[in-house]
Design a protein around this motif. Structure first.
Motif, PDB file in Angstrom:
ATOM      1  N   ASN A   1       4.743 118.525 -17.435  1.00 20.29           N
ATOM      2  CA  ASN A   1       3.597 119.395 -17.186  1.00 20.29           C
ATOM      3  C   ASN A   1       3.247 119.300 -15.708  1.00 20.29           C
ATOM      4  O   ASN A   1       2.787 118.244 -15.247  1.00 20.29           O
ATOM      5  CB  ASN A   1       2.397 118.970 -18.027  1.00 20.29           C
TER       6      ASN A   1
ATOM      7  N   ILE B   1       4.503 124.477 -14.977  1.00 19.96           N
ATOM      8  CA  ILE B   1       5.512 124.013 -15.924  1.00 19.96           C
ATOM      9  C   ILE B   1       4.764 123.330 -17.060  1.00 19.96           C
ATOM     10  O   ILE B   1       3.964 122.414 -16.831  1.00 19.96           O
ATOM     11  CB  ILE B   1       6.502 123.033 -15.269  1.00 19.96           C
TER      12      ILE B   1
ATOM     13  N   TYR C   1       8.725 124.167 -19.723  1.00 22.24           N
ATOM     14  CA  TYR C   1       8.924 125.606 -19.519  1.00 22.24           C
ATOM     15  C   TYR C   1       8.272 126.035 -18.205  1.00 22.24           C
ATOM     16  O   TYR C   1       7.073 125.824 -17.990  1.00 22.24           O
ATOM     17  CB  TYR C   1       8.324 126.401 -20.672  1.00 22.24           C
ATOM     18  N   LEU C   2       9.044 126.623 -17.311  1.00 17.77           N
ATOM     19  CA  LEU C   2       8.597 127.060 -15.988  1.00 17.77           C
ATOM     20  C   LEU C   2       8.198 128.516 -16.022  1.00 17.77           C
ATOM     21  O   LEU C   2       8.957 129.379 -16.486  1.00 17.77           O
ATOM     22  CB  LEU C   2       9.722 126.835 -14.965  1.00 17.77           C
TER      23      LEU C   2
END
Length: 374
Positions: free
Chosen positions: A349, A363, A367-368
């Motif tokens: 994160n 992020i 997941y970006l």
């Protein structure tokens, strides 16, 4: 699995350059020198941006025009999440202001349902009240402020089991047995909206309360003959949140508090959203929100702006200002084994920002997402 490269990394403990962050699934696998990146590993060029642990806001009342008190729903939590993530906050405690018991129980169930349905970002529920000192209620609805009863406390504790729960109380309003009951429960207790004397506050800290809610706001102040809750907070080992918007507290006050408290002081937004549909009616007034009587009611702050203010207005170094928005609040809610640091084994994160401290992306659990075209 992929690696982030060409970035400045604020891990929480170090500032690294020419290093890469290897992310696998939802977690940080490695932090390595860039030359050690496996040639077969997918990489993302971060364009020289800075990366820090994403922010953790443990006091926010809603977002997107929907207050949790007015619309106690999964949709309100989702709106709040969608709004704050764009300013770098990945995790938050949705906050319920003082209200009747049935609304508290409803909020607990809604928060549980949000998490059960896979809702993102919710670190827990913050029950702010209703067991406050009446003179220190601030903008909380007067008719909802009350002394605790054993029956209510039991219902709240039992209903909230399995849900990370945080509660702000005025400890002087509780009997010894009631306070011990709460402290023995799973609920994290914070002192606030309190008229406690220095002695009362110190006794509460000695019993186990280790957090204070929005330092200086709605509490007994530091006086020459009575140090109050503020003085007891300084003269202790407890954490305290603060609202660094220059409105709720002045920047010199933040500076003095930081010198007194060091790593025990952290940022919250205390942010509301414009909503006049329920018992709590908040009106946007530029750099703040007020209620229908003009009383200061909540901030218009974001976590990134809180960091900017601490850095540029207060003079706290940037790396420490970032910790005040991530590492320390994660510690305060006892989630510092997964949140608040860029370290191997932690959730991936992170907030991405440029040299002007403008958030470029986030992020979340690996997941970006970019917020701007680059």
């Amino acid at each position: 699995m992929y690696a982030l490269k060409n970035c400045k990394i604020y891990t929480s403990s170090k500032i690294l350059e020419q290093h890469a962050i290897v992310i696998k699934d939802e977690s940080i696998l490695q932090i390595i020198p860039e030359e050690q990146i496996d040639s077969e590993l997918s990489t993302v060029d971060m364009r020289g941006y800075s990366i820090a642990p994403s922010f953790v806001d443990i006091q926010i009342y809603g977002g997107g025009g929907s207050l949790f008190n007015s619309s106690t729903s999964i949709q309100t939590i989702q709106k709040t999440y969608q709004e704050i993530r764009r300013s770098g906050t990945s995790h938050f405690q949705i906050t319920l202001s003082s209200t009747p018991l049935d609304k508290i129980l409803e909020a607990i169930q809604v928060a549980k349902d949000y998490l059960a349905q896979g809702g993102k970002g919710l670190a827990g529920l913050h029950l702010e009240g209703p067991y406050f000192s009446f003179p220190k209620r601030g903008a909380h609805v007067a008719e909802f402020i009350r002394k605790p009863t054993n029956e209510e406390l039991i219902q709240v504790v039992e209903a909230s089991k399995g849900l990370p729960t945080y509660m702000t109380i005025a400890p002087e309003e509780f009997t010894k047995e009631q306070l011990e009951y709460l402290l023995d429960s799973h609920i994290i207790i914070s002192a606030g909206h309190s008229s406690a004397t220095y002695e009362q506050a110190t006794e509460a800290f000695d019993k186990g309360i280790k957090r204070v809610t929005h330092l200086f706001n709605a509490m007994s102040q530091f006086q020459s003959r009575e140090p109050g809750l503020v003085g007891a907070t300084y003269d202790s080992d407890v954490w305290a949140s603060i609202i660094p918007d220059g409105v709720h507290v002045s920047y010199p006050t933040v500076s003095i508090s930081k010198k007194m408290m060091g790593e025990r002081l952290f940022i919250i937004t205390d942010a509301v959203t414009e909503d006049i549909s329920g018992d709590y009616k908040f009106i946007h007034a530029g750099d703040r929100y007020v209620d229908t009587n003009g009383i200061l009611s909540g901030s218009a702050l974001s976590m990134i702006q809180g960091v900017i203010n601490c850095y540029l207005k207060v003079g706290i170094p940037l790396d420490e200002s970032l910790r005040m928005a991530s590492t320390y609040p994660a510690q305060a809610i006892q989630q510092d084994q997964t949140l608040g640091k860029i370290e191997e084994g932690f959730q991936a994160n992170m907030v991405i920002f440029n040299e002007d401290l403008e958030v470029q992306g986030i992020i979340e659990q690996g997941y970006l997402e970019w917020f701007l075209e680059i």
